[in-house]
Scaffold this motif. Structure first.
Motif, PDB file in Angstrom:
ATOM      1  N   HIS A  18       0.850  -1.198   0.000  1.00 17.25           N
ATOM      2  CA  HIS A  18       0.000   0.000   0.000  1.00 17.25           C
ATOM      3  C   HIS A  18       0.886   1.248   0.000  1.00 17.25           C
ATOM      4  O   HIS A  18       1.212   1.804   1.044  1.00 17.25           O
ATOM      5  CB  HIS A  18      -0.960  -0.029   1.188  1.00 17.25           C
ATOM      6  CG  HIS A  18      -2.137  -0.905   0.946  1.00 17.25           C
ATOM      7  ND1 HIS A  18      -3.351  -0.429   0.520  1.00 17.25           N
ATOM      8  CD2 HIS A  18      -2.270  -2.252   1.021  1.00 17.25           C
ATOM      9  CE1 HIS A  18      -4.197  -1.429   0.355  1.00 17.25           C
ATOM     10  NE2 HIS A  18      -3.557  -2.553   0.655  1.00 17.25           N
ATOM     11  N   ALA A  19       1.205   1.702  -1.192  1.00 10.04           N
ATOM     12  CA  ALA A  19       2.101   2.843  -1.351  1.00 10.04           C
ATOM     13  C   ALA A  19       1.448   4.161  -0.962  1.00 10.04           C
ATOM     14  O   ALA A  19       2.133   5.164  -0.780  1.00 10.04           O
ATOM     15  CB  ALA A  19       2.589   2.921  -2.798  1.00 10.04           C
ATOM     16  N   GLU A  20       0.114   4.165  -0.851  1.00  6.01           N
ATOM     17  CA  GLU A  20      -0.572   5.401  -0.454  1.00  6.01           C
ATOM     18  C   GLU A  20      -0.393   5.713   1.027  1.00  6.01           C
ATOM     19  O   GLU A  20      -0.602   6.849   1.462  1.00  6.01           O
ATOM     20  CB  GLU A  20      -2.068   5.315  -0.791  1.00  6.01           C
ATOM     21  CG  GLU A  20      -2.926   4.520   0.177  1.00  6.01           C
ATOM     22  CD  GLU A  20      -2.858   3.007  -0.007  1.00  6.01           C
ATOM     23  OE1 GLU A  20      -3.668   2.308   0.634  1.00  6.01           O
ATOM     24  OE2 GLU A  20      -2.013   2.534  -0.794  1.00  6.01           O
ATOM     25  N   TYR A  21       0.003   4.703   1.815  1.00 10.78           N
ATOM     26  CA  TYR A  21       0.170   4.923   3.253  1.00 10.78           C
ATOM     27  C   TYR A  21       1.419   5.753   3.519  1.00 10.78           C
ATOM     28  O   TYR A  21       2.520   5.393   3.100  1.00 10.78           O
ATOM     29  CB  TYR A  21       0.252   3.587   4.000  1.00 10.78           C
ATOM     30  CG  TYR A  21       0.376   3.775   5.499  1.00 10.78           C
ATOM     31  CD1 TYR A  21      -0.732   4.144   6.247  1.00 10.78           C
ATOM     32  CD2 TYR A  21       1.589   3.627   6.142  1.00 10.78           C
ATOM     33  CE1 TYR A  21      -0.633   4.345   7.621  1.00 10.78           C
ATOM     34  CE2 TYR A  21       1.704   3.827   7.512  1.00 10.78           C
ATOM     35  CZ  TYR A  21       0.588   4.181   8.239  1.00 10.78           C
ATOM     36  OH  TYR A  21       0.699   4.398   9.594  1.00 10.78           O
ATOM     37  N   ASP A  22       1.247   6.878   4.202  1.00 14.72           N
ATOM     38  CA  ASP A  22       2.361   7.764   4.562  1.00 14.72           C
ATOM     39  C   ASP A  22       3.171   8.177   3.333  1.00 14.72           C
ATOM     40  O   ASP A  22       4.401   8.262   3.374  1.00 14.72           O
ATOM     41  CB  ASP A  22       3.267   7.090   5.596  1.00 14.72           C
ATOM     42  CG  ASP A  22       4.167   8.077   6.329  1.00 14.72           C
ATOM     43  OD1 ASP A  22       3.805   9.265   6.367  1.00 14.72           O
ATOM     44  OD2 ASP A  22       5.215   7.660   6.840  1.00 14.72           O
ATOM     45  N   ALA A  23       2.459   8.477   2.239  1.00 10.56           N
ATOM     46  CA  ALA A  23       3.152   8.820   0.993  1.00 10.56           C
ATOM     47  C   ALA A  23       3.884  10.149   1.078  1.00 10.56           C
ATOM     48  O   ALA A  23       4.819  10.396   0.305  1.00 10.56           O
ATOM     49  CB  ALA A  23       2.157   8.849  -0.164  1.00 10.56           C
ATOM     50  N   VAL A  24       3.498  11.003   2.005  1.00  9.96           N
ATOM     51  CA  VAL A  24       4.181  12.284   2.152  1.00  9.96           C
ATOM     52  C   VAL A  24       5.564  12.090   2.765  1.00  9.96           C
ATOM     53  O   VAL A  24       6.550  12.692   2.326  1.00  9.96           O
ATOM     54  CB  VAL A  24       3.351  13.264   3.003  1.00  9.96           C
ATOM     55  CG1 VAL A  24       4.149  14.527   3.332  1.00  9.96           C
ATOM     56  CG2 VAL A  24       2.055  13.628   2.279  1.00  9.96           C
ATOM     57  N   GLN A  25       5.652  11.232   3.781  1.00 10.78           N
ATOM     58  CA  GLN A  25       6.896  11.078   4.538  1.00 10.78           C
ATOM     59  C   GLN A  25       7.762   9.915   4.083  1.00 10.78           C
ATOM     60  O   GLN A  25       8.989   9.988   4.162  1.00 10.78           O
ATOM     61  CB  GLN A  25       6.571  10.902   6.035  1.00 10.78           C
ATOM     62  CG  GLN A  25       5.812  12.062   6.650  1.00 10.78           C
ATOM     63  CD  GLN A  25       6.627  13.337   6.674  1.00 10.78           C
ATOM     64  OE1 GLN A  25       7.851  13.315   6.754  1.00 10.78           O
ATOM     65  NE2 GLN A  25       5.948  14.476   6.599  1.00 10.78           N
ATOM     66  N   PRO A  69      10.026   7.760   1.974  1.00  9.79           N
ATOM     67  CA  PRO A  69      10.805   8.091   0.767  1.00  9.79           C
ATOM     68  C   PRO A  69      10.449   7.234  -0.442  1.00  9.79           C
ATOM     69  O   PRO A  69      10.395   7.746  -1.575  1.00  9.79           O
ATOM     70  CB  PRO A  69      12.254   7.863   1.210  1.00  9.79           C
ATOM     71  CG  PRO A  69      12.233   7.962   2.697  1.00  9.79           C
ATOM     72  CD  PRO A  69      10.893   7.436   3.119  1.00  9.79           C
ATOM     73  N   LEU A  70      10.224   5.945  -0.233  1.00 14.78           N
ATOM     74  CA  LEU A  70       9.908   5.043  -1.334  1.00 14.78           C
ATOM     75  C   LEU A  70       8.575   5.419  -1.971  1.00 14.78           C
ATOM     76  O   LEU A  70       8.479   5.621  -3.193  1.00 14.78           O
ATOM     77  CB  LEU A  70       9.856   3.599  -0.824  1.00 14.78           C
ATOM     78  CG  LEU A  70       9.291   2.547  -1.773  1.00 14.78           C
ATOM     79  CD1 LEU A  70      10.183   2.393  -2.996  1.00 14.78           C
ATOM     80  CD2 LEU A  70       9.134   1.211  -1.049  1.00 14.78           C
ATOM     81  N   ASN A  71       7.543   5.528  -1.158  1.00 12.39           N
ATOM     82  CA  ASN A  71       6.209   5.801  -1.681  1.00 12.39           C
ATOM     83  C   ASN A  71       6.114   7.213  -2.253  1.00 12.39           C
ATOM     84  O   ASN A  71       5.429   7.439  -3.264  1.00 12.39           O
ATOM     85  CB  ASN A  71       5.172   5.581  -0.580  1.00 12.39           C
ATOM     86  CG  ASN A  71       5.146   4.138  -0.105  1.00 12.39           C
ATOM     87  OD1 ASN A  71       5.501   3.233  -0.860  1.00 12.39           O
ATOM     88  ND2 ASN A  71       4.753   3.922   1.131  1.00 12.39           N
ATOM     89  N   ARG A  72       6.782   8.152  -1.606  1.00 12.88           N
ATOM     90  CA  ARG A  72       6.777   9.522  -2.122  1.00 12.88           C
ATOM     91  C   ARG A  72       7.418   9.583  -3.513  1.00 12.88           C
ATOM     92  O   ARG A  72       6.892  10.239  -4.429  1.00 12.88           O
ATOM     93  CB  ARG A  72       7.514  10.458  -1.164  1.00 12.88           C
ATOM     94  CG  ARG A  72       7.454  11.912  -1.610  1.00 12.88           C
ATOM     95  CD  ARG A  72       8.100  12.878  -0.641  1.00 12.88           C
ATOM     96  NE  ARG A  72       7.887  14.237  -1.107  1.00 12.88           N
ATOM     97  CZ  ARG A  72       6.849  14.995  -0.790  1.00 12.88           C
ATOM     98  NH1 ARG A  72       5.923  14.528   0.042  1.00 12.88           N
ATOM     99  NH2 ARG A  72       6.710  16.212  -1.285  1.00 12.88           N
TER     100      ARG A  72
END
Length: 258
Positions: free
Chosen positions: A222-229, A231-234
Motif C-alpha cells: 500500500h504505497a498510499e500509506y504515509d506517501a508524504v513522509q 521516501p519510497l512511496n513519495r
C-alpha cells in the motif's frame, strides 16, 4: 495551469446491509493531491456510466487502488471458488480495458495492491487466490482483527528489485522494506508484464508494463500509506505525477491546436 486530472478507482460496497455505495479510502486521493500534485477524481466501478474512451479523454493519469473485492477469476480464465471472492464485476469492467487504453494513450498508470493484480490480468496474466497457502510463503495478510493503522501498515518484509529494472532506475535502490496487506498475488505474468520485484519468499511485489511510454508500474504493497513522509512511496507518487503533468500538457496542446 490547472492540475492534471487523476482517476482514482472506487469499489462497490454495501453499507449497513442496506445501501450500495462506491467507496475509496481517503489516503489515495490525499497522496494524489499532496504528492503527485494532481486533482483526484474518484471513478465508480460502473461500466455503463462512462465509456473507456470518455475516461481516457478526461484523465491525465490513473491510480488503481486496493479494494476488498478481488478480480473475478473468469477474467483470467479460471473457475470461481470461495477462495477467490469477494468480487466486484463492475470494477473489473471499468479497470481492465481502461488500463490498456491509458497505456496505449501514453498516460501514466499506477497500480496499488488490487491494482497490480488488475494490471497483470489486463495483459493476460493470472492470480493466485491465497498466496500464504503455497509452500514456503509467508502470510502477507494484515494481522487479523487489528485496528491500529500503525500496526496494520507496519513494514513487514523486504522487496528485492530487478537489477537495472524500472524500479531500480527510478529509485536508485535494489531493495526496500514495505507493508503487506494482501491475500492474492500475481501468479503468471501477462504478455507485457515485467516482473520487477519480489519478497523474500518469492511473491511478486512490483511490476512494469513493457513498452509503456509513461509511468506504468504496479506494487503489491500500500504505497498510499504515509506517501508524504515515506521516501519510497513519495518517490513513486512524484514520478507518477510528473508523467501526469506531461500528459496534461500534451492534452492542453492538442486542444489549443484544434
Amino acid at each position: 495551469m490547472s492540475r492534471p486530472v487523476i482517476g482514482v478507482t472506487a469499489y462497490r460496497h454495501m453499507i449497513d446491509d442496506t445501501f450500495l455505495a462506491q467507496i475509496c479510502g481517503e489516503r489515495t486521493p490525499e497522496a494524489v493531491a499532496a504528492v503527485a500534485g494532481g486533482l483526484p477524481l474518484i471513478l465508480p466501478g460502473m461500466p455503463d456510466a462512462a465509456s473507456t474512451g470518455e475516461l481516457v479523454d478526461l484523465l491525465d493519469g490513473l491510480v488503481l487502488t486496493g479494494a476488498r473485492p478481488n478480480v473475478h477469476p473468469e477474467c483470467y480464465g479460471e473457475a470461481e471458488t470461495e477462495a477467490h471472492g469477494p468480487f466486484d464485476r463492475g470494477r473489473d469492467g471499468v479497470t481492465l480495458p481502461l488500463i490498456r487504453a491509458m497505456t496505449e494513450a501514453g498516460k501514466p498508470v499506477f497500480g496499488i495492491c488490487r491494482g497490480i493484480q488488475e494490471m497483470n490480468v489486463a495483459y493476460g496474466g493470472t492470480l493466485h487466490p491465497e498466496i500464504r497457502d503455497l509452500p514456503g510463503r509467508m502470510n502477507h495478510r494484515m494481522p487479523k482483527g487489528e485496528k491500529d493503522h500503525g500496526v496494520i501498515f507496519a513494514k513487514r518484509h523486504r522487496v528485492h528489485f530487478r537489477e537495472g529494472g524500472a524500479f531500480h532506475r527510478l529509485l536508485g535502490i535494489t531493495e526496500a522494506e514495505t507493508n503487506s496487506l494482501h491475500g492474492q498475488a500475481v501468479w503468471s505474468p501477462g504478455g507485457r508484464i515485467v516482473l520487477e520485484g519480489h519478497a523474500d519468499d518469492g511473491t511478486v511485489e512490483a511490476i512494469s508494463i513493457d513498452g509503456a511510454r509513461a509511468f506504468a508500474l504496479g506494487v503489491q504493497w500500500h504505497a498510499e500509506y504515509d506517501a508524504v513522509q515515506d521516501p519510497l512511496n513519495r518517490a513513486l507518487f512524484e514520478a507518477f505525477g510528473a508523467d501526469a503533468r506531461a500528459a496534461r500538457d500534451a492534452r492542453s496542446g492538442r486542444r489549443g491546436a484544434a
